[in-house]
Design an enzyme around this catalytic site. Structure first.
Site, PDB file in Angstrom:
ATOM      1  N   GLY A 271       0.827  -1.208   0.000  1.00  0.00           N
ATOM      2  CA  GLY A 271       0.000   0.000   0.000  1.00  0.00           C
ATOM      3  C   GLY A 271       0.861   1.257   0.000  1.00  0.00           C
ATOM      4  O   GLY A 271       0.602   2.214  -0.720  1.00  0.00           O
TER       5      GLY A 271
ATOM      6  N   ARG B 247       7.292   1.890   1.041  1.00  0.00           N
ATOM      7  CA  ARG B 247       7.569   0.447   1.105  1.00  0.00           C
ATOM      8  C   ARG B 247       7.920  -0.082  -0.282  1.00  0.00           C
ATOM      9  O   ARG B 247       8.806  -0.925  -0.436  1.00  0.00           O
ATOM     10  CB  ARG B 247       6.343  -0.311   1.626  1.00  0.00           C
ATOM     11  CG  ARG B 247       6.097  -0.144   3.085  1.00  0.00           C
ATOM     12  CD  ARG B 247       6.568  -1.386   3.838  1.00  0.00           C
ATOM     13  NE  ARG B 247       6.601  -1.119   5.259  1.00  0.00           N
ATOM     14  CZ  ARG B 247       5.591  -1.327   6.081  1.00  0.00           C
ATOM     15  NH1 ARG B 247       4.462  -1.814   5.611  1.00  0.00           N
ATOM     16  NH2 ARG B 247       5.706  -1.083   7.351  1.00  0.00           N
TER      17      ARG B 247
ATOM     18  N   ARG C  22       0.979  10.925  -8.367  1.00  0.00           N
ATOM     19  CA  ARG C  22       0.368  10.867  -7.026  1.00  0.00           C
ATOM     20  C   ARG C  22       1.244  10.143  -5.998  1.00  0.00           C
ATOM     21  O   ARG C  22       0.736   9.594  -5.004  1.00  0.00           O
ATOM     22  CB  ARG C  22      -1.002  10.183  -7.064  1.00  0.00           C
ATOM     23  CG  ARG C  22      -2.048  11.049  -7.697  1.00  0.00           C
ATOM     24  CD  ARG C  22      -3.370  10.346  -7.742  1.00  0.00           C
ATOM     25  NE  ARG C  22      -4.336  11.187  -8.413  1.00  0.00           N
ATOM     26  CZ  ARG C  22      -5.336  11.834  -7.797  1.00  0.00           C
ATOM     27  NH1 ARG C  22      -5.521  11.695  -6.513  1.00  0.00           N
ATOM     28  NH2 ARG C  22      -6.147  12.584  -8.481  1.00  0.00           N
TER      29      ARG C  22
ATOM     30  N   ARG D 148      -0.414  -9.151  -2.976  1.00  0.00           N
ATOM     31  CA  ARG D 148      -0.450  -7.991  -2.087  1.00  0.00           C
ATOM     32  C   ARG D 148       0.425  -8.290  -0.873  1.00  0.00           C
ATOM     33  O   ARG D 148       0.340  -9.372  -0.280  1.00  0.00           O
ATOM     34  CB  ARG D 148      -1.894  -7.723  -1.652  1.00  0.00           C
ATOM     35  CG  ARG D 148      -1.980  -6.766  -0.488  1.00  0.00           C
ATOM     36  CD  ARG D 148      -3.315  -6.095  -0.336  1.00  0.00           C
ATOM     37  NE  ARG D 148      -3.491  -5.589   1.018  1.00  0.00           N
ATOM     38  CZ  ARG D 148      -2.777  -4.607   1.574  1.00  0.00           C
ATOM     39  NH1 ARG D 148      -1.807  -4.002   0.892  1.00  0.00           N
ATOM     40  NH2 ARG D 148      -2.994  -4.215   2.808  1.00  0.00           N
TER      41      ARG D 148
ATOM     42  N   SER E 233      -0.036  -4.913   5.677  1.00  0.00           N
ATOM     43  CA  SER E 233      -0.109  -5.142   7.117  1.00  0.00           C
ATOM     44  C   SER E 233      -1.571  -5.401   7.471  1.00  0.00           C
ATOM     45  O   SER E 233      -2.475  -5.083   6.699  1.00  0.00           O
ATOM     46  CB  SER E 233       0.415  -3.930   7.882  1.00  0.00           C
ATOM     47  OG  SER E 233      -0.368  -2.803   7.568  1.00  0.00           O
TER      48      SER E 233
ATOM     49  N   ASP F 243      -0.676  -4.713  14.217  1.00  0.00           N
ATOM     50  CA  ASP F 243      -1.340  -4.341  15.469  1.00  0.00           C
ATOM     51  C   ASP F 243      -2.307  -5.455  15.862  1.00  0.00           C
ATOM     52  O   ASP F 243      -2.692  -6.276  15.024  1.00  0.00           O
ATOM     53  CB  ASP F 243      -2.062  -2.995  15.347  1.00  0.00           C
ATOM     54  CG  ASP F 243      -2.935  -2.899  14.105  1.00  0.00           C
ATOM     55  OD1 ASP F 243      -2.373  -2.820  12.994  1.00  0.00           O
ATOM     56  OD2 ASP F 243      -4.161  -2.915  14.246  1.00  0.00           O
TER      57      ASP F 243
ATOM     58  N   ARG G 244       8.148  -3.527  12.605  1.00  0.00           N
ATOM     59  CA  ARG G 244       7.421  -3.621  11.327  1.00  0.00           C
ATOM     60  C   ARG G 244       8.389  -3.897  10.191  1.00  0.00           C
ATOM     61  O   ARG G 244       8.148  -4.735   9.332  1.00  0.00           O
ATOM     62  CB  ARG G 244       6.734  -2.291  11.008  1.00  0.00           C
ATOM     63  CG  ARG G 244       5.391  -2.140  11.633  1.00  0.00           C
ATOM     64  CD  ARG G 244       4.855  -0.791  11.249  1.00  0.00           C
ATOM     65  NE  ARG G 244       3.631  -0.528  11.969  1.00  0.00           N
ATOM     66  CZ  ARG G 244       2.498  -0.170  11.389  1.00  0.00           C
ATOM     67  NH1 ARG G 244       2.424  -0.018  10.098  1.00  0.00           N
ATOM     68  NH2 ARG G 244       1.429   0.039  12.104  1.00  0.00           N
TER      69      ARG G 244
HETATM   70  N1  HPA Z   1      -7.691  -2.228  10.606  1.00  0.00           N
HETATM   71  C1  HPA Z   1      -7.800  -2.183   9.281  1.00  0.00           C
HETATM   72  N2  HPA Z   1      -6.756  -2.324   8.484  1.00  0.00           N
HETATM   73  C2  HPA Z   1      -5.550  -2.531   9.039  1.00  0.00           C
HETATM   74  C3  HPA Z   1      -5.388  -2.586  10.412  1.00  0.00           C
HETATM   75  C4  HPA Z   1      -6.518  -2.435  11.230  1.00  0.00           C
HETATM   76  O1  HPA Z   1      -6.431  -2.472  12.477  1.00  0.00           O
HETATM   77  N3  HPA Z   1      -4.069  -2.790  10.666  1.00  0.00           N
HETATM   78  C5  HPA Z   1      -3.459  -2.868   9.467  1.00  0.00           C
HETATM   79  N4  HPA Z   1      -4.350  -2.714   8.470  1.00  0.00           N
END
Ligand code: HPA
Length: 257
Positions: A30, A34, A53, A97, A100, A226, A239
């Protein structure tokens, strides 16, 4: 949108790549930085083909095989623009893809690598595409999935495989006690957990849907950044390190026939 090599669409307003600039195999982070990091640290003979962009796109070689890295931005709408153009105009055949996710399940911990065997979503894209009558199954390409699991074993990298939840809203009230049903029983997130949903993210429903319609192969792989249950978050350094393992795994898989 099916005229694959129609040069009148190049460049598009979103991507300055021309026919031939993008490899048939593409990794999809995304975050544009990265994308740059992957290109600079994992590929050789790198060329940048897009900075429109700041959705950076690079093509290089991994172990001699051409691979592109295309940043997609966050969420289904942004992601869909880039991926639809990759398959419709640039002849891309394999997409992984690399993102995270937020863990929703006790079986996952921070930095785990997760492979999305299937995707469930609150997005309307599936019914907007197929109508209300079908609850379409958003599934990974089996070949990419099985190769990833095999490569993970070879790399001695434990991976989890299962169902993820692709949401349109990063900020939501799904964890409220009454949840979306207002019946005072379980929160929406608890319901998802009880159905084996492992994690939440925001793009893979579009990947599996677009790939299915285009007849190309796709897979989504994540590192847990997370944890929604444990309220834990990776540091930037954590990360970066776990992200590297996932990239190597995705590259090893995408270069296979
Ligand atoms: N929510 C949605 N998308 C995400 C999250 C999350 O907590 N962490 C990484 N991508």
């Amino acid at each position: 949108m099916s005229d694959n090599n129609n040069s009148k669409f190049q460049p598009t307003p979103h991507n300055s790549a021309r026919i031939g600039d993008i490899a048939e195999r593409v990794l999809l982070p995304g975050d544009p930085l990265r994308a740059k990091f992957i290109a600079e640290n994992f590929l050789e003979d790198v060329r940048q083909y897009n900075e429109v962009r700041a959705a950076y796109g690079f093509t290089g070689k991994y172990k001699g095989v051409p691979v592109s890295i295309q940043a997609t931005g966050m969420g289904i709408p942004s992601f869909s623009v880039y991926v639809q153009e990759l398959v419709d105009f640039h002849g891309v055949k394999k997409l992984i893809r690399v993102g995270s996710c937020g863990a929703m399940h006790k079986d996952l911990k921070l930095r785990d690598v997760l492979v999305a065997q299937g995707v469930s979503t609150d997005s309307s894209i599936v019914r907007n595409t197929l109508g209300d009558a079908v609850n379409f199954s958003l599934i990974a390409d089996y070949d990419l999935l099985s190769k990833t699991v095999e490569n993970a074993k070879n790399l001695n990298l434990p991976v989890k495989v299962g169902n993820v939840f692709c949401t349109d809203r990063f900020y939501n009230d799904y964890d409220d006690v009454n949840g979306v049903f207002g019946d005072g029983k379980k929160s929406f997130n608890d319901r998802l957990r009880n159905h084996g949903i492992l994690a939440v993210e925001m793009e893979s429903a579009a990947l599996y849907l677009i790939a299915a319609a285009a007849g190309v192969r796709s897979l989504a792989v994540f590192t847990v950044s997370d944890h929604l249950l444990l309220k834990e978050y990776c540091t930037a350094e954590e990360r970066q390190n776990s992200f590297g393992d996932m990239i190597k795994l995705a590259l090893e898989t995408i270069i296979e026939d």
